[in-house]
Design an enzyme around this catalytic site. Structure first.
Site, PDB file in Angstrom:
ATOM      1  CE  LYS A  41      13.712 -13.650 113.216  1.00  0.00           C
ATOM      2  NZ  LYS A  41      13.711 -14.111 114.592  1.00  0.00           N
ATOM      3  NE  ARG A  91       8.808 -12.831 122.157  1.00  0.00           N
ATOM      4  CZ  ARG A  91       9.003 -12.419 120.911  1.00  0.00           C
ATOM      5  NH1 ARG A  91       8.209 -11.524 120.402  1.00  0.00           N
ATOM      6  NH2 ARG A  91       9.971 -12.914 120.188  1.00  0.00           N
ATOM      7  CB  SER A 129       8.390  -6.431 115.545  1.00  0.00           C
ATOM      8  OG  SER A 129       9.329  -6.036 116.505  1.00  0.00           O
TER       9      SER A 129
HETATM   10  P1  ADP Z   1      15.163 -11.146 116.323  1.00  0.00           P
HETATM   11  O1  ADP Z   1      14.858 -11.089 114.861  1.00  0.00           O
HETATM   12  O2  ADP Z   1      16.616 -11.207 116.644  1.00  0.00           O
HETATM   13  O3  ADP Z   1      14.351 -12.143 117.131  1.00  0.00           O
HETATM   14  P2  ADP Z   1      13.504  -9.103 117.508  1.00  0.00           P
HETATM   15  O4  ADP Z   1      13.593  -7.637 117.280  1.00  0.00           O
HETATM   16  O5  ADP Z   1      12.243  -9.773 117.070  1.00  0.00           O
HETATM   17  O6  ADP Z   1      14.768  -9.688 116.793  1.00  0.00           O
HETATM   18  O7  ADP Z   1      13.758  -9.441 119.036  1.00  0.00           O
HETATM   19  C1  ADP Z   1      14.935  -9.083 119.694  1.00  0.00           C
HETATM   20  C2  ADP Z   1      14.960  -9.733 121.067  1.00  0.00           C
HETATM   21  O8  ADP Z   1      13.915  -9.194 121.874  1.00  0.00           O
HETATM   22  C3  ADP Z   1      14.735 -11.242 121.061  1.00  0.00           C
HETATM   23  O9  ADP Z   1      15.557 -11.818 122.065  1.00  0.00           O
HETATM   24  C4  ADP Z   1      13.283 -11.374 121.422  1.00  0.00           C
HETATM   25  O10 ADP Z   1      13.011 -12.619 122.038  1.00  0.00           O
HETATM   26  C5  ADP Z   1      13.126 -10.230 122.407  1.00  0.00           C
HETATM   27  N1  ADP Z   1      11.735  -9.790 122.518  1.00  0.00           N
HETATM   28  C6  ADP Z   1      10.932  -9.326 121.532  1.00  0.00           C
HETATM   29  N2  ADP Z   1       9.700  -9.020 122.007  1.00  0.00           N
HETATM   30  C7  ADP Z   1       9.727  -9.316 123.336  1.00  0.00           C
HETATM   31  C8  ADP Z   1       8.771  -9.248 124.400  1.00  0.00           C
HETATM   32  N3  ADP Z   1       7.505  -8.860 124.177  1.00  0.00           N
HETATM   33  N4  ADP Z   1       9.163  -9.638 125.633  1.00  0.00           N
HETATM   34  C9  ADP Z   1      10.427 -10.074 125.842  1.00  0.00           C
HETATM   35  N5  ADP Z   1      11.373 -10.173 124.898  1.00  0.00           N
HETATM   36  C10 ADP Z   1      11.034  -9.798 123.656  1.00  0.00           C
END
Ligand code: ADP
Length: 163
Positions: A41, A91, A129
């Protein structure tokens, strides 16, 4: 022995991820963090080695955590490690729709593996991120949002942004 995998892109790890890691590591015996090498993505800002380094440095304090790089389906990562749970964070409603679909697909692929969701701690509800990268690109202080090893990596990779 309850094992879980927590997959993600971690580009980079934030306090939101760390919060989910800390809370889920308390309810399982072993937590395997899976760094998705080639996210379809989005193109990651940090290389797989950099993301691995930031995660390793940020999770040193936990004794029941290990980190693996993987590519492909999360259920395959879980199967390979003998894990029966996939951890994901929620979230907002926007996360819910896609997470529901993914967890149902995984359930179809392997009914012995369940997804366990942790709702975000309120203080990190807005944190992603992507927002951290946006702030860092303008030279904004991100120390409230990411662990120290991430700040060090930003300084090393983008020295021009750090005053
Ligand atoms: P992906 O590309 O698989 O979404 P991410 O690194 O963005 O990977 O996120 C990994 C996991 O962490 C996902 O389940 C996402 O919802 C969760 N996550 C990311 N940021 C937060 C946050 N601030 N609070 C709770 N969960 C989070």
């Amino acid at each position: 022995m309850k094992k879980a995998v927590y997959p993600g892109t971690f580009d980079p790890i934030t306090f939101g991820h760390l919060d989910i890691i800390e809370r889920s590591a308390k309810v399982v015996d072993e937590l395997i963090i899976g760094i998705l090498a080639n996210s379809r993505k989005k193109t990651p800002l940090f290389t797989i080695e950099e993301r691995l380094h930031m995660l390793q440095e940020s999770t040193k304090q936990f004794s029941n955590i290990s980190i693996q790089v993987f590519d492909g389906m999360t259920v395959d990562l879980a199967r390979k490690n003998g894990a029966s749970l996939i951890i994901r964070g929620l979230r907002a409603v926007t996360d819910f729709e896609s997470e529901l679909q993914i967890s149902q697909a995984n359930q179809q692929l392997d009914s012995s593996i369940d997804t366990m969701f942790f709702t975000t701690s309120l203080e990190y509800a807005f944190l992603s991120s992507a927002i951290v990268k946006e702030m860092a690109s303008y030279g904004t202080d991100i120390s409230l949002f990411v662990p120290k090893p991430v700040i060090a990596m930003f300084s090393q990779k983008f020295p021009e942004l750090v005053s």
